[in-house]
Design an enzyme around this catalytic site. Structure first.
Site, PDB file in Angstrom:
ATOM      1  CE  LYS A 185       0.406   1.516   4.565  1.00 34.70           C
ATOM      2  NZ  LYS A 185       1.327   2.546   4.962  1.00 34.70           N
ATOM      3  CG  ASP A 239      -1.445  -0.262   7.811  1.00 31.80           C
ATOM      4  OD1 ASP A 239      -2.193   0.732   7.897  1.00 31.80           O
ATOM      5  OD2 ASP A 239      -0.209  -0.196   7.857  1.00 31.80           O
TER       6      ASP A 239
END
Ligand code: C5P
Length: 348
Positions: free
Chosen positions: A18, A155
């Site tokens: 990410k 996350d």
């Protein structure tokens, strides 16, 4: 054929990295975590996870690829923990089908402890992949899955949702956003070989290494609003200068790794574009309109490192890669958190 062999379908998943295009720290929560507002995207740079029957009483993990630092004891590795969490969540939902031990093979391509959430992505792929391997994909409602994901790390929920999203709370509130229209933006990643712990960066932020609050939050909200309204990729590229400074953790990362400051400046001078930081770092990013342009920049950076014109902190040369932002989001053909396999992106 043994029961375990019959009941485990081999699964292969890509676990994408990410990137935080923005990262605002909104405040401190009662649980000690920080409340965030961040626009996050998935990258084509990805680890590769495969799951197969273990033919053993316990889940197993074999890791290949570079860089592989000390990943710690097996039972603390996020992939093995994610398989255990998936099994426990199924049992809690009354699933009494056999959920045999799994042999996981993980090919690491994403730098570790780098602000790219590779470990969290591996965990999300393992959680989701284990359910598929056992043939129980419908056993957990989306809310159960999200809770299981959040128990593995802040996350992880983002990766279950997949695609462009604004992430809030501790990381558990994920609101999908439409990807911008037009050619997929590309990214140059430069990661000095320094493992930076997220906890140490948040601790530095909490003890004062932080900017005046508000500016990153305004940029982050503005970007989320623009994307929600339907933004073009060209417009996003125009925002690069604003996004590059919209990370409230960058000062804290610089307090933990002071050598990152001159390196970031030198990288900016070399590429002639704004340089941002992903998450808690030390990965630095630069946006490009195409993969070809990002690859040319990667070559320039590698050449400068070899020539000694660019000097990076860390005992080894930094990881340098050109990759693209994944456009597919929830509802697209690749499916949430299930990007189709793409060739590995080159690292330095
Ligand atoms: O959840 P995760 O294990 O990724 O978080 C690592 C550390 O980063 C936490 O222990 C906490 O110190 C810090 N953190 C935080 N606020 C967040 C996410 C992480 O303070 N939203």
């Amino acid at each position: 054929m043994s029961d375990a062999l019959r009941r485990v379908t081999p699964v292969i998943r890509l676990a994408p990295a990410k990137l935080n295009l923005t990262l605002a720290v909104v405040g401190r929560r009662e649980d000690g975590f920080h409340a965030l507002h961040s626009v996050m995207v998935l990258l084509e740079l990805a680890d590769r996870l495969s799951l197969a029957p273990a033919f053993a009483p316990r889940d197993r993990l074999h890791v290949t690829g570079a860089p592989v630092p000390d990943l710690g004891p097996l039972d603390r590795n996020l992939v093995v923990r994610a398989i255990g969490v998936a099994r426990a969540a199924c049992r809690a939902r009354g699933i009494d089908a056999p959920l045999p031990a799994l042999a996981a093979r993980l090919e690491k391509r994403i730098p570790v402890a780098a602000g790219l959430a590779g470990g969290s992505s591996d965990a999300a792929a393992a959680l989701d992949g284990a359910l598929e391997a056992w043939g129980v994909v419908d056993a957990l409602a989306p809310a159960d899955r999200a809770t299981a994901a959040a128990s593995l790390g802040s996350d992880v929920p983002f990766f279950l949702a997949g695609g462009w999203a604004v992430v809030e709370g501790r990381g558990e509130l994920v609101t999908p956003l439409p990807a911008p229209r037009g050619p997929t933006p590309a990214v140059l990643l430069v990661t000095p070989r320094l493992a930076v712990s997220t906890a140490s960066v948040f601790a530095a932020h909490a003890s004062g290494a932080r900017p005046t609050p508000g500016s990153a939050l305004a940029s982050s909200r503005h970007l989320a609003g623009e994307l929600a309204a339907g933004m073009s990729a060209a417009k996003l590229a125009e925002r690069a200068g604003i996004l590059a400074v919209a990370n409230d953790l960058a000062l804290a990362t610089s307090a933990v790794v002071p050598a990152l400051v001159p390196f970031r400046r030198a990288l900016g001078r070399l590429v002639g574009r704004p340089v941002g930081q992903s998450g808690s770092g030390p990965t630095l990013w630069v946006l490009y309109p195409s993969l070809v342009a990002a690859e040319e920049a990667a070559t320039r950076v590698r050449d400068a490192l070899v020539a000694g014109d660019l000097v990076a902190p860390g005992a080894q040369p930094p990881f340098v890669a050109a990759t693209r932002i994944i456009v597919a989001g929830p509802g697209d053909s690749a499916g949430p958190g299930r990007p189709t396999e793409t060739p590995a992106q080159g690292g330095a």
